[in-house]
Design a protein around this motif. Structure first.
Motif, mmCIF file in Angstrom:
data_model
loop_
_atom_site.group_PDB
_atom_site.id
_atom_site.type_symbol
_atom_site.label_atom_id
_atom_site.label_comp_id
_atom_site.label_asym_id
_atom_site.label_seq_id
_atom_site.Cartn_x
_atom_site.Cartn_y
_atom_site.Cartn_z
ATOM 1 N N ALA A 187 2.028 8.439 4.936
ATOM 2 C CA ALA A 187 3.141 9.319 5.272
ATOM 3 C C ALA A 187 3.595 8.950 6.674
ATOM 4 O O ALA A 187 2.890 8.220 7.387
ATOM 5 C CB ALA A 187 2.704 10.788 5.206
ATOM 6 N N PRO A 188 4.770 9.420 7.108
ATOM 7 C CA PRO A 188 5.231 9.074 8.455
ATOM 8 C C PRO A 188 4.228 9.410 9.549
ATOM 9 O O PRO A 188 4.174 8.718 10.573
ATOM 10 C CB PRO A 188 6.517 9.889 8.589
ATOM 11 N N TRP A 210 8.894 -9.158 7.433
ATOM 12 C CA TRP A 210 9.039 -9.320 5.986
ATOM 13 C C TRP A 210 9.203 -8.009 5.229
ATOM 14 O O TRP A 210 9.734 -7.990 4.131
ATOM 15 C CB TRP A 210 7.823 -10.074 5.431
ATOM 16 N N TRP A 211 8.684 -6.911 5.763
ATOM 17 C CA TRP A 211 8.776 -5.620 5.068
ATOM 18 C C TRP A 211 9.150 -4.524 6.055
ATOM 19 O O TRP A 211 8.846 -4.619 7.242
ATOM 20 C CB TRP A 211 7.435 -5.238 4.425
ATOM 21 N N THR A 212 9.790 -3.495 5.558
ATOM 22 C CA THR A 212 10.127 -2.344 6.405
ATOM 23 C C THR A 212 9.455 -1.072 5.894
ATOM 24 O O THR A 212 9.782 0.013 6.354
ATOM 25 C CB THR A 212 11.645 -2.127 6.440
ATOM 26 N N TYR A 213 8.519 -1.210 4.970
ATOM 27 C CA TYR A 213 7.926 -0.040 4.329
ATOM 28 C C TYR A 213 7.304 0.934 5.325
ATOM 29 O O TYR A 213 7.319 2.149 5.108
ATOM 30 C CB TYR A 213 6.845 -0.464 3.327
ATOM 31 N N PHE A 214 6.754 0.425 6.413
ATOM 32 C CA PHE A 214 6.054 1.273 7.372
ATOM 33 C C PHE A 214 6.761 1.355 8.722
ATOM 34 O O PHE A 214 6.211 1.886 9.675
ATOM 35 C CB PHE A 214 4.615 0.786 7.551
ATOM 36 N N ASP A 215 7.975 0.822 8.797
ATOM 37 C CA ASP A 215 8.739 0.919 10.030
ATOM 38 C C ASP A 215 9.122 2.372 10.284
ATOM 39 O O ASP A 215 9.500 3.094 9.356
ATOM 40 C CB ASP A 215 10.006 0.071 9.949
ATOM 41 N N GLY A 235 0.789 -1.222 0.000
ATOM 42 C CA GLY A 235 0.000 0.000 0.000
ATOM 43 C C GLY A 235 0.819 1.269 0.000
ATOM 44 O O GLY A 235 0.287 2.359 -0.251
ATOM 45 N N LEU A 236 2.127 1.180 0.247
ATOM 46 C CA LEU A 236 2.957 2.386 0.267
ATOM 47 C C LEU A 236 2.935 3.095 -1.081
ATOM 48 O O LEU A 236 2.951 4.328 -1.154
ATOM 49 C CB LEU A 236 4.395 2.036 0.644
ATOM 50 N N LEU A 237 2.855 2.317 -2.178
ATOM 51 C CA LEU A 237 2.880 2.897 -3.517
ATOM 52 C C LEU A 237 1.552 3.538 -3.914
ATOM 53 O O LEU A 237 1.449 4.100 -5.000
ATOM 54 C CB LEU A 237 3.271 1.824 -4.546
ATOM 55 N N ALA A 250 12.676 6.785 4.129
ATOM 56 C CA ALA A 250 13.557 6.448 3.006
ATOM 57 C C ALA A 250 12.781 5.817 1.857
ATOM 58 O O ALA A 250 13.065 6.095 0.679
ATOM 59 C CB ALA A 250 14.658 5.497 3.477
ATOM 60 N N TRP A 251 11.790 4.983 2.184
ATOM 61 C CA TRP A 251 10.982 4.383 1.118
ATOM 62 C C TRP A 251 10.173 5.460 0.387
ATOM 63 O O TRP A 251 10.045 5.423 -0.843
ATOM 64 C CB TRP A 251 10.041 3.321 1.696
ATOM 65 N N LEU A 252 9.633 6.412 1.133
ATOM 66 C CA LEU A 252 8.872 7.489 0.496
ATOM 67 C C LEU A 252 9.767 8.365 -0.369
ATOM 68 O O LEU A 252 9.326 8.872 -1.415
ATOM 69 C CB LEU A 252 8.170 8.328 1.566
ATOM 70 N N GLU A 253 11.013 8.547 0.025
ATOM 71 C CA GLU A 253 11.949 9.295 -0.815
ATOM 72 C C GLU A 253 12.180 8.569 -2.134
ATOM 73 O O GLU A 253 12.274 9.204 -3.194
ATOM 74 C CB GLU A 253 13.271 9.495 -0.086
ATOM 75 N N ARG A 254 12.281 7.241 -2.078
ATOM 76 C CA ARG A 254 12.440 6.471 -3.315
ATOM 77 C C ARG A 254 11.204 6.623 -4.202
ATOM 78 O O ARG A 254 11.322 6.751 -5.426
ATOM 79 C CB ARG A 254 12.684 5.000 -2.993
#
Length: 339
Positions: free
Chosen positions: A235-236, A251-256, A228-230, A262-266
């Protein structure tokens, strides 16, 4: 059911499997709360009536591949999908390929897991339970969810799945346990048509895609929207709610908290490219996967009719242009998920 999608043609599962829409739909979030190893494993509360409307919307927009798992909501996701299938007329229902998974044991009363079991007797019992919950006579695609601890055990799982095909309980099978050597073992059977693995703009396992190409397997892309991040909706200071698996997962660090920025910057690096041609971020992220490899069938999760419609509209938009997709790949080549 609408079937006249023109811009993105259907895909075949494997070399000999059934034809399905180029986009599927995932139902993990429809299962509601449950725990695995004492940790939240659902996506928070689920409203069954909203889930049913989401599935109806997916069917009405030509989605014919629905992915679920026995463990999702400890059987609840399968039950909801069974209700939606029962509403379809027989002809429409025959066009839907139900993909579910086995290997996890659970207690429906307490909504907790009970480990793994991939013995032949257990797989047969799990298959019968899924058939009852789904209300169907045969499972279109039966996938190993996990639990094979060795190649010998994987070989035994394949043999059991072949017996289920011969018995008419399942039509085709595949593996969601995606270690390349496990995929190789499954691919030895002509009835194996797919591997499920994580693929999104941030990365994928090249080794798994290589094995799939070698054996002509369909690649069912789980987490095509990076959980869902994409979607651009988070947002943080706007993260998933309490009880959501995305807040506490190995399994994922998208919402850590330490990783999300950093993921949102990508994502910001490629936002303009993903939205080429008037696409939403979601539609661009899904279109990217079709440009990456024609064998890929994204499985974005749905829990509302609006999500189902936005995803399905991607079928009308088609893949991202190859040059645009190539730029995205280059810009995200340093992603830690790329391997």
């Amino acid at each position: 059911m609408t079937t006249n999608i023109t811009r993105t043609p259907p895909r075949r599962l494997g070399r000999e499997g059934p034809e399905v829409s180029a986009l599927g739909a995932g139902t993990w979030a429809m299962g509601g709360p449950f725990t695995v190893d004492g940790r939240d494993a659902g996506w928070g509360p689920a409203d069954d009536e909203v889930s049913l409307r989401a599935l109806r919307t997916a069917f009405d927009h030509g989605i014919t591949l629905i992915d679920t798992a026995a463990i999702y909501g400890t059987g609840h996701s399968e039950r909801v999908l069974g209700r939606a299938l029962a509403e379809l007329n027989p002809d429409a229902r025959d066009h839907v390929v139900v993909a579910t998974k086995f290997g996890h044991l659970f207690d429906e009363a307490t909504r907790t897991d009970r480990g793994h079991d991939v013995s032949a007797a257990s797989i047969r019992t799990q298959c019968e339970a899924s058939l009852r919950r789904l209300g169907i006579e045969a499972i279109g695609l039966y996938q190993l969810h996990g639990g094979a601890r060795s190649l010998a055990e994987a070989e035994d799982v394949v043999a059991t799945c072949e017996e289920l095909v011969d018995a008419g309980k399942i039509r085709w099978f595949g593996t969601s346990q995606d270690a390349p050597e496990i995929v190789e073992t499954f691919a030895s059977s002509r009835s194996c048509v797919a591997v499920q693995t994580q693929v999104n703009v941030f990365g994928w396992s090249s080794a798994v895609l290589d094995v799939a190409r070698l054996h002509g397997l369909a690649v069912l892309a789980r987490s095509p929207l990076a959980m869902g991040l994409l979607s651009g909706r988070y947002a943080p200071d706007r993260r998933p709610g309490p009880g959501d698996v995305r807040l506490d997962t190995p399994w994922w660090t998208y919402f850590d908290e330490g990783e999300m920025h950093a993921w949102l910057e990508r994502l910001d690096r490629v936002r303009e490219l993903l939205t080429a041609g008037g696409r939403s971020l979601v539609q661009g992220a899904l279109g990217y996967l079709w440009a990456l490899d024609e064998a890929i069938i994204p499985l974005p999760g749905i829990r509302t009719p609006e999500q189902a419609q936005e995803n399905a509209t991607t079928l009308e938009l088609g893949p991202l242009p190859a040059p645009v997709a190539a730029q995205i790949t280059e810009l995200l080549a340093d992603s830690p998920e790329r391997r």
